[in-house]
Write a protein that holds these residues in place. Sequence first.
Motif, PDB file in Angstrom:
ATOM      1  N   ALA A  18       0.837  -1.199   0.000  1.00  0.00           N
ATOM      2  CA  ALA A  18       0.000   0.000   0.000  1.00  0.00           C
ATOM      3  C   ALA A  18       0.873   1.250   0.000  1.00  0.00           C
ATOM      4  O   ALA A  18       0.617   2.196  -0.748  1.00  0.00           O
ATOM      5  N   ARG A  21       2.606   1.659  -3.453  1.00  0.00           N
ATOM      6  CA  ARG A  21       1.644   2.080  -4.487  1.00  0.00           C
ATOM      7  C   ARG A  21       1.258   3.532  -4.292  1.00  0.00           C
ATOM      8  O   ARG A  21       1.077   4.265  -5.248  1.00  0.00           O
ATOM      9  N   GLN A  26      -0.282   5.409  -7.478  1.00  0.00           N
ATOM     10  CA  GLN A  26      -1.287   4.453  -7.949  1.00  0.00           C
ATOM     11  C   GLN A  26      -2.310   4.297  -6.828  1.00  0.00           C
ATOM     12  O   GLN A  26      -2.320   3.312  -6.096  1.00  0.00           O
ATOM     13  N   PHE A  29      -4.760   1.054  -6.340  1.00  0.00           N
ATOM     14  CA  PHE A  29      -4.102  -0.105  -5.747  1.00  0.00           C
ATOM     15  C   PHE A  29      -3.727   0.163  -4.286  1.00  0.00           C
ATOM     16  O   PHE A  29      -3.772  -0.744  -3.451  1.00  0.00           O
ATOM     17  N   LEU A  32      -6.783  -0.447  -2.288  1.00  0.00           N
ATOM     18  CA  LEU A  32      -7.041  -1.885  -2.243  1.00  0.00           C
ATOM     19  C   LEU A  32      -6.145  -2.577  -1.219  1.00  0.00           C
ATOM     20  O   LEU A  32      -6.624  -3.341  -0.373  1.00  0.00           O
ATOM     21  N   PHE A  33      -4.852  -2.309  -1.273  1.00  0.00           N
ATOM     22  CA  PHE A  33      -3.929  -2.948  -0.349  1.00  0.00           C
ATOM     23  C   PHE A  33      -4.144  -2.470   1.090  1.00  0.00           C
ATOM     24  O   PHE A  33      -3.941  -3.234   2.036  1.00  0.00           O
TER      25      PHE A  33
END
Length: 57
Positions: A18, A21, A26, A29, A32-33
């Motif tokens: 995380a 990214r 990003q 992502f 998401l992480f």
Amino acid sequence: MGSKYFDIAIALFMGYFAYTRYATEQYGFAILFTVLCGLNLLTAFMKHKRLKELEEK
């Protein structure tokens, strides 16, 4: 039920992803992480709580 330490290790691994990214901009992502990291930490906490309750009985 697996080891709570494995969940913590996976959470740290996801936290690292995380961060990297987010550093490379990003953001999708990274979110998401971050969510996956949080879910793994929640799982580890719930396993710890359940094992503690089982030991008290």
